[in-house]
Design an enzyme around this catalytic site. Structure first.
Site, PDB file in Angstrom:
ATOM      1  CG  HIS A 163      -2.075  -0.768   1.293  1.00  0.00           C
ATOM      2  ND1 HIS A 163      -2.493  -1.464   2.410  1.00  0.00           N
ATOM      3  CD2 HIS A 163      -3.016  -1.005   0.331  1.00  0.00           C
ATOM      4  CE1 HIS A 163      -3.619  -2.085   2.137  1.00  0.00           C
ATOM      5  NE2 HIS A 163      -3.962  -1.838   0.888  1.00  0.00           N
ATOM      6  CB  CYS A 257      -2.680   0.603   8.554  1.00  0.00           C
ATOM      7  SG  CYS A 257      -1.192   0.383   7.709  1.00  0.00           S
TER       8      CYS A 257
HETATM    9  N1  ARG Z   1      -3.496  -7.337   6.577  1.00  0.00           N
HETATM   10  C1  ARG Z   1      -3.962  -6.134   5.976  1.00  0.00           C
HETATM   11  C2  ARG Z   1      -3.964  -6.291   4.468  1.00  0.00           C
HETATM   12  O1  ARG Z   1      -3.105  -6.943   3.944  1.00  0.00           O
HETATM   13  C3  ARG Z   1      -3.121  -4.980   6.426  1.00  0.00           C
HETATM   14  C4  ARG Z   1      -3.572  -3.641   5.922  1.00  0.00           C
HETATM   15  C5  ARG Z   1      -2.690  -2.515   6.317  1.00  0.00           C
HETATM   16  N2  ARG Z   1      -3.218  -1.291   5.888  1.00  0.00           N
HETATM   17  C6  ARG Z   1      -2.550  -0.299   5.269  1.00  0.00           C
HETATM   18  N3  ARG Z   1      -3.191   0.798   5.019  1.00  0.00           N
HETATM   19  N4  ARG Z   1      -1.322  -0.422   4.882  1.00  0.00           N
HETATM   20  O2  ARG Z   1      -4.819  -5.797   3.770  1.00  0.00           O
END
Ligand code: ARG
Length: 270
Positions: A163, A257
């Site tokens: 992300h 997050c």
């Molecule tokens: N386990 C989650 C996923 O893979 C973690 C999300 C983390 N969020 C972020 N905005 N980086 O989707």
């Protein structure tokens, strides 16, 4: 500022959708609760931040990562279209939260994946958006039409930094943290051309989620164990608040997050 959080009541590593996650490396339920609570208390205690909560739901362990709920822009809530089926159940709860508060709800076409603020960050007046690993580039165009702002798309190339908020952190005043190895060559050019001072984060600290920080004016809240970036930020006049979030890194997330920005005024109050 108001931030939306979700208590980690049903948090755990129940599936593997990024390289950080391994079902054989479970999170410690109690420690995760403690780490989350520490962040939950720190934000209103230290800054003029109000925390709103969304009710967690059993079977949706990643709901704690509210940054992925969607994007809030003025009175609009653009719901995420999660790439992975296992997270799609979260959308109904988040949509409902915004609906009852009078927001106008937007959905992108089902086939255009979009993971909310996790992949879309406002840097001064410009939106930067990550694509390829989670969000689709076409979703950026659709979001740009809804928010009536330009969006610069950045291709993410490293599965560990899937992300945009795992590898890029706008700090205001033409400054931003970034982890260069997460971007393709063209994305790096776009960053260089649009941001005055880019601060590269070393690999070890990128892996401690230094970029996944919450920035409140000249304050930065981040996971612990990022001494180089901490000192660099301090030398630039920032106050740095380190708070341990190791249990959430097991799922591939950290401070930023765990929160979603929500404008302070409720839309029905103008
Ligand atoms: N386990 C989650 C996923 O893979 C973690 C999300 C983390 N969020 C972020 N905005 N980086 O989707």
């Amino acid at each position: 500022m108001q931030l939306l959080m979700c208590p980690p009541l049903f948090y755990g590593i129940e599936y593997e959708i990024n390289p950080w996650m391994s079902r054989s490396r479970q999170s410690d339920t109690q420690l995760a609760q403690e780490q989350w609570k520490r962040l939950y208390r720190l934000l209103p205690d230290q800054f003029a931040i109000e925390i709103a909560l969304v009710e967690p739901r059993q079977g949706l362990p990643d709901m704690v990562f509210t940054a992925n709920a969607g994007l809030v822009w003025k009175n609009k809530f653009i719901a995420s279209n999660f790439r992975h089926e296992v997270r799609r159940g979260e959308t109904a709860s988040f949509q409902n939260w915004f609906e009852v508060r009078g927001y106008e709800i937007f959905h992108l076409p089902e086939e255009n994946f979009f993971e909310g603020e996790g992949d879309l960050l406002l840097c001064e007046d410009l939106f930067f958006a990550g694509y390829h690993i989670r969000s689709d580039v076409i979703s950026h165009q659709k979001v740009a039409e809804i928010v009536e702002r330009e969006i610069l798309s950045l291709e993410l190339t490293n599965e560990w930094f899937y992300h945009l908020d795992t590898c890029f952190c706008p700090l205001g005043n033409g400054l931003a943290l970034f982890y260069p190895a997460a971007f393709d060559a063209y994305a790096l050019k776009v960053l260089e051309n649009n941001i005055e001072t880019l601060i590269p984060v070393p690999e070890g600290e990128a892996r401690r989620f230094a970029c996944n920080a919450i920035v409140v004016e000249k304050n930065v809240v981040m996971n612990d164990g990022c001494p180089e970036i901490r000192e660099r930020l301090k030398s630039l006049g920032f106050s740095v608040f380190e708070t341990p979030l190791g249990e959430f890194i097991k799922a591939g997330g950290s401070a930023k997050c765990l929160v979603l920005k929500v404008p302070h005024e409720k839309p029905d109050q103008g």
